[in-house]
Motif scaffolding. Structure first.
Motif, PDB file in Angstrom:
ATOM      1  N   GLN A  26     -25.534 -56.687  12.875  1.00  0.00           N
ATOM      2  CA  GLN A  26     -25.575 -56.087  14.637  1.00  0.00           C
ATOM      3  C   GLN A  26     -27.047 -56.417  15.132  1.00  0.00           C
ATOM      4  O   GLN A  26     -26.531 -56.868  16.175  1.00  0.00           O
ATOM      5  N   THR A  27     -28.195 -56.301  14.131  1.00  0.00           N
ATOM      6  CA  THR A  27     -29.366 -56.124  14.881  1.00  0.00           C
ATOM      7  C   THR A  27     -29.585 -57.816  15.207  1.00  0.00           C
ATOM      8  O   THR A  27     -29.913 -57.428  16.585  1.00  0.00           O
ATOM      9  N   THR A  62     -29.042 -50.147  13.040  1.00  0.00           N
ATOM     10  CA  THR A  62     -29.354 -50.252  14.370  1.00  0.00           C
ATOM     11  C   THR A  62     -30.150 -50.438  15.533  1.00  0.00           C
ATOM     12  O   THR A  62     -31.030 -50.543  15.932  1.00  0.00           O
TER      13      THR A  62
END
Length: 444
Positions: free
Chosen positions: A436-437, A134
């Motif tokens: 998540q990114t 991330t």
């Protein structure tokens, strides 16, 4: 929403490096339990600092946690007015004794059947890999302020909670992302919206001043092992339900546990019955569960014809979501102290407690669910977790308005965390990095 296809492509390009980094982390036996060497734990802390720096968090540093191993911290300022997100994982791992029956070396990452095997590959060095991937995509231009906190004692008696309380401003955030759980099975996106708490105590039972001959004195003089067995038997009823006065139970209202997945992951032998009553989801995610996790008694190899004067057991109880852990620990200890077969001397001492947690509808949860759905291109399950993460309850108490997102790559079906042949699916890490990114980009 940010460009999902671009994020997925960028994540795929990063994966060779992510896997290489994870392999290196698995080689470090970072067991923070008392009695294990400290040098590997400190080496792991240093490796995490370097990992975060290489991901773009150039200010990553060690934090001295009083009484315990250091935590790793980094902060990347985002645009003015953007929310603050704290990413959490832990770098310590469970022991991996030969007696568990590993088929690969636990400290040598081994690819087999599309999965990486090794102690900590899933729990929780996969969380470190997710955060690394991330940050590699976002550190150069953070969409929001990103804080990173990596613990070194999650698997043992953690000292991080009091440290966070004493330095709460430093760890304040609008959203906490805890990468230390996972879905029921690979490819099935899941958000964990409830954690059982975990409370542990040690009970010591004494009946004699010293060992004595079991033939000459047995039959009237009680031995401590038998007394302890009778005490421990009071923790469950005939169905296997935990039955302790003052201990709270609950029911589960989210997605159901996939029974075949649970049976495969639990390694229950053919013909052995489940414990307890109610739905499987109730039993694992919403009801208390007490387990004897260790005993100090003579081994079979060291058995002798004597009455044993004193023995100890460590008793752990999973606490229903939403119930204060300290209160439930007191109820457990009071019950144990009240059991005195043959007026044996019973001493009970607390060892550890972690609060349970519930968050089903905060804004961060909904945004995280949308990010998962976009990456996996399927419906997201809201599930519970039978385990606990001590810091989560602390964060919820300090920052009740913040959202706490629990997700990760530790699938129930095959990961075998804490057991032999622990493993993780790299494809699940890739999907979680992308999710998540996307999530952080959306928040920004």
């Amino acid at each position: 929403m940010a460009d999902v296809a671009a994020i997925k492509a960028a994540t795929a390009a990063l994966m060779p490096e992510v896997i290489e980094r994870l392999e290196h982390l698995v080689t470090i036996p970072s067991i923070a339990f008392p009695g294990f060497p400290a040098d590997p734990v400190h080496a792991m802390a240093d490796a995490v600092v370097q990992l975060l720096k290489d991901a773009g968090a150039t200010g990553a540093e060690l934090l001295d946690v009083p009484g315990g191993y250091p935590a790793v911290y980094a902060e990347l300022p985002g645009p003015e007015g953007a929310p603050t997100v704290l990413l959490y994982a832990h770098y310590d791992v469970q022991p991996a004794p030969e007696s568990q029956g590993w088929t690969t070396d636990p400290w040598t990452p081994t690819m087999k059947d599309g999965r990486m095997f090794g102690r900590g590959a899933a729990d929780d060095k996969s969380g470190l890999a997710i955060h690394f991937g991330t940050l590699k995509q976002l550190a150069a231009d953070p969409p929001c302020t990103i804080k990173v906190l990596i613990e070194g004692e999650e698997e043992t008696a953690s000292h991080l909670g009091p440290f966070v309380s004493a330095n709460s401003e430093r760890f304040a955030a609008d959203v906490y992302v805890i990468a230390d759980v996972g879905p029921q099975a690979v490819g099935r996106p899941a958000l964990t919206t409830a954690l059982r708490g975990n409370v542990i105590c040690t009970v010591t039972v004494s009946t004699l001043a010293n060992p004595v001959h079991s033939g000459i004195f047995g039959g009237a003089a009680p031995d401590a092992v038998t007394a302890l067995i009778r005490i421990l038997d009071t923790l469950h009823d005939e169905n296997g339900d935990t039955v302790i006065p003052g201990v709270t139970s609950g029911t589960w209202g989210g997605a159901d546990i996939d029974e075949p997945v649970y049976r495969a992951g639990s390694a229950i032998l053919d013909g052995v019955d489940y414990l307890g009553t109610g739905s499987l989801s109730d039993r694992i995610w919403a009801k208390p569960s007490v387990t004897v996790i260790g005993m100090d008694i003579p081994s079979v190899a060291a058995a002798s014809n004597v009455l044993i004067p004193s023995v100890s057991a460590r008793v752990a109880m999973r606490v229903a979501p939403g119930v204060p852990g300290e209160q439930q620990l007191e109820a457990l200890m009071a019950h144990l102290r009240a059991q005195r077969p043959w007026n044996a001397v019973v001493e009970v001492e607390p060892f550890k407690f972690g609060d349970a947690f519930v968050d089903e509808g905060s804004p961060g949860i909904r945004a995280a669910e949308a990010a998962l759905a976009a990456v996996y291109e399927t419906e997201v399950e809201c599930i519970g977790a039978g385990g606990s993460i001590p810091l989560v309850g602390r964060l919820h108490g300090l920052f009740p308005e913040a959202s706490i997102v629990l997700w990760g790559a530790e699938d129930t079906e095959l990961a075998r965390i804490h057991a032999s042949d622990e493993s993780v699916d790299p494809a699940e890490i890739e999907r979680m990095i992308a999710a998540q990114t996307l999530f952080l980009s959306t928040l920004g």
